[in-house]
Design a protein around this motif. Structure first.
Motif, short mmCIF file in Angstrom:
data_model
loop_
_atom_site.label_atom_id
_atom_site.label_comp_id
_atom_site.label_asym_id
_atom_site.label_seq_id
_atom_site.Cartn_x
_atom_site.Cartn_y
_atom_site.Cartn_z
N LEU A 45 29.36 77.84 -16.61
CA LEU A 45 29.78 76.58 -16.01
C LEU A 45 29.71 76.57 -14.48
O LEU A 45 29.20 75.61 -13.90
N LEU A 92 27.43 74.27 -12.11
CA LEU A 92 28.12 73.36 -11.20
C LEU A 92 27.62 73.57 -9.77
O LEU A 92 27.38 72.61 -9.03
N GLN A 144 35.53 68.12 -12.09
CA GLN A 144 35.03 69.42 -12.58
C GLN A 144 35.54 70.55 -11.70
O GLN A 144 35.87 71.63 -12.18
N GLY A 163 32.91 70.58 -20.61
CA GLY A 163 32.54 71.14 -19.32
C GLY A 163 31.04 71.26 -19.18
O GLY A 163 30.45 70.93 -18.15
N ALA A 188 29.49 67.96 -18.57
CA ALA A 188 29.73 67.48 -17.21
C ALA A 188 28.82 68.14 -16.19
O ALA A 188 28.53 67.57 -15.14
N VAL A 189 28.36 69.37 -16.46
CA VAL A 189 27.50 70.07 -15.49
C VAL A 189 26.04 70.11 -15.94
O VAL A 189 25.24 70.85 -15.39
#
Lengths: 72, 480
Positions: B166, B170, B208, B255, B258-259
């Protein structure tokens, strides 16, 4: 004007990263074990687990309440 | 590190981190010797429905236990030895574009959730558990699965998943940091504290960042050396424990979503080259395609290395002809684009972010854990394609032509397909920038002479209207 400003911001960020990146890459990693559970991340996980544990009971309770209402 | 009775000259690589067993390569076979304490759990895991289905679909590495009479003479300390399916071209997380790291993360969580339902947990969650077979991610470390305590409500590998999947994604998405810059230097990924230092005040409060970076950094400040932290309270029931751990895995899925690398912001120097930026007219491109198709029909390669593959136009041509293709390009955006297309169309193309003139080195303990790109590629392909890339290596990297051709000859077993771009070409002139004098000797006849020292020319053509020639060469001493 807006584009120039955001371009300038990106440029400053990029320069900052390029300055910091070599320092970060030579600094020793803080991870300790084979699959280090982390410190702050583990506490965060534990807190989330507590929340989920509570949500589990709430769900059971709601299911019981709705189940009784349907029976009526 | 070689076994006493191994007569092969090939060095044997043994893994060493997992106390439950060790993986070794022996004569191109991948074997896993499992210690008695790990064998029971592993046997139970491989017998689950989830493991059988995953092996069938190819998302878990196919594994077969060897019978005692099938064991090679390697002085195993255990009689539980598995042979794994061999992934054709091993590849490592620092060579993946972001799309592939994301896919490897999604596979990891997907398998973890299915295993949880059958009473098994993942003891580690690192991208090194995954290799890609073409565009498909394959989970290869079967020993990562262990039987769970039914009341255990913690997932100890969560932090490693955050650090290695993650946070790098990110950082790539938020700061534009290339994955190889992150994952080459750090086997175990990025610490939240590192990301916290990089993020400004407002970014630290973005959703995030708050969850993965800021809160863990704040929470960890005072309790760093507290070992009692990791003895978490058991759940009241196995059902509740399952609910909690599954909830945590689902948060990892969110997660990842989202990334996820965005397609809309994927625009780099080389993206959209053939569509928008190239100098080929449609007729010239068609001519080039026809030559490459004809060359593939003659060579019928089983394996192809496409160097400087760009968006994979010619890699896909080779794959549609039945070849297994490794497509390398130093631009992660185009490598990611190749992966998306290969995944969608189910074409056997493995894209990797690699620079042919500065290929990934051997990495890890004693520089032996992860082999260099060249070691994996040597004599590995029936055909090496170098289309529209040689002039970049000659000009930008100043690699001598003879050395370049020698290396192509080392990697191929038989054929090399090269596009020669002469100094008069506009793209050549764009990159040479005032140093034309260095390349005045470079002509197509000079190129043919240089290649003649180790290759025989099979066929060639000039692309009309351009200072570009296409050549199909064959190694003078072809290897099979």
């Amino acid at each position: 004007m807006k584009n120039t400003k955001s371009q300038a911001t990106v440029s400053v960020l990029t320069k900052a990263l390029l300055l910091w990146l070599p320092l970060v890459l030579v600094s020793p990693s803080a991870a300790f074990g084979y699959a280090d559970p982390g410190t702050g991340t583990f506490i965060y996980q534990a807190a989330y687990a507590l929340f989920l544990g509570g949500a589990y009971y709430l769900r059971k309770l709601l299911n019981r309440v709705w189940g009784k209402r349907r029976q009526k | 590190m070689t076994a006493a009775n191994d007569v092969s000259s090939e060095p044997m690589l043994r893994s060493f981190r997992d106390p439950a067993g060790t993986v070794l390569r022996y004569h191109n076979r991948i074997l896993r010797a499992v210690n008695p304490e790990g064998a029971a759990d592993l046997e139970a895991f491989l017998s689950t429905r989830m493991a059988r289905e995953a092996m069938e679909s190819g998302s878990l590495v196919r594994s077969v236990r060897l019978l005692p009479n099938e064991l090679p003479n390697l002085e195993f300390k255990t009689d539980y030895v598995l042979e794994h399916e061999r992934v054709p071209f091993p590849n490592y997380p620092y060579e993946w574009p972001p799309e592939m790291l994301h896919a490897a993360g999604a596979l990891t969580i997907g398998l973890a959730r299915r295993a949880l339902a059958e009473g098994f947990g993942l003891k580690d969650a690192t991208p090194y558990n995954v290799l890609f077979r073409g565009p498909q991610p394959v989970f290869v470390d079967v020993l990562s699965f262990e039987r769970r305590e039914p009341l255990d409500a913690a997932w100890m590998a969560y932090a490693q998943f955050v650090r290695t999947f993650l946070l790098p994604l990110l950082a790539n998405r938020s700061f534009g940091l290339p994955l190889d810059h992150i994952l080459s230097g750090h086997r175990d990924g990025l610490e939240p504290e590192t990301m916290y230092r990089w993020a400004g005040f407002w970014r630290r409060l973005a959703p995030q960042f708050l969850e993965l970076v800021t809160l863990p950094t704040w929470l960890g400040r005072r309790r760093k050396d507290d070992a009692s932290l990791y003895h978490s309270k058991p759940a009241a029931s196995s059902e509740q424990a399952h609910f909690i751990v599954d909830g945590l895995l689902k948060s990892c899925e969110r997660g990842l979503a989202a990334v996820a690398p965005g397609k809309s912001n994927a625009d780099s120097t080389w993206s959209g080259y053939l569509d928008r930026k190239s100098i080929y007219t449609p007729a010239q491109l068609a001519r080039k395609e026809a030559f490459v198709s004809a060359a593939l029909a003659v060579a019928k390669p089983q394996t192809v290395l496409d160097v400087g593959a760009n968006e994979g136009h010619f890699s896909f041509l080779a794959a549609k002809g039945g070849a297994s293709v490794v497509a390398i390009d130093s631009d992660p955006v185009v490598a990611g684009s190749i992966w998306r297309q290969a995944s969608r169309a189910r074409l056997n193309v493995l894209p990797l972010v690699a620079d042919f003139t500065r290929p990934t080195p051997a990495v890890g303990w004693r520089n032996q854990e992860c082999a260099s790109f060249l070691e994996r590629a040597r004599d590995g392909f029936d055909m090496v394609m170098m289309l529209g890339v040689v002039h970049h290596m000659l000009v930008t990297e100043r690699i001598p032509l003879g050395d370049l051709l020698d290396l192509a000859g080392e990697l191929t077993r038989e054929y090399v397909l090269i596009e020669f771009v002469a100094p008069e070409d506009p793209m050549f002139q764009r990159i040479v920038r005032g140093r034309e004098g260095l390349y005045s000797h470079l002509t197509n006849t000079g190129f043919e002479e240089a290649a003649g020292s180790c290759f025989d020319l099979e066929t060639s053509v000039r692309i009309e209207g351009l200072y570009r020639w296409l050549y199909l060469f064959r190694r003078r001493r072809a290897k099979h």
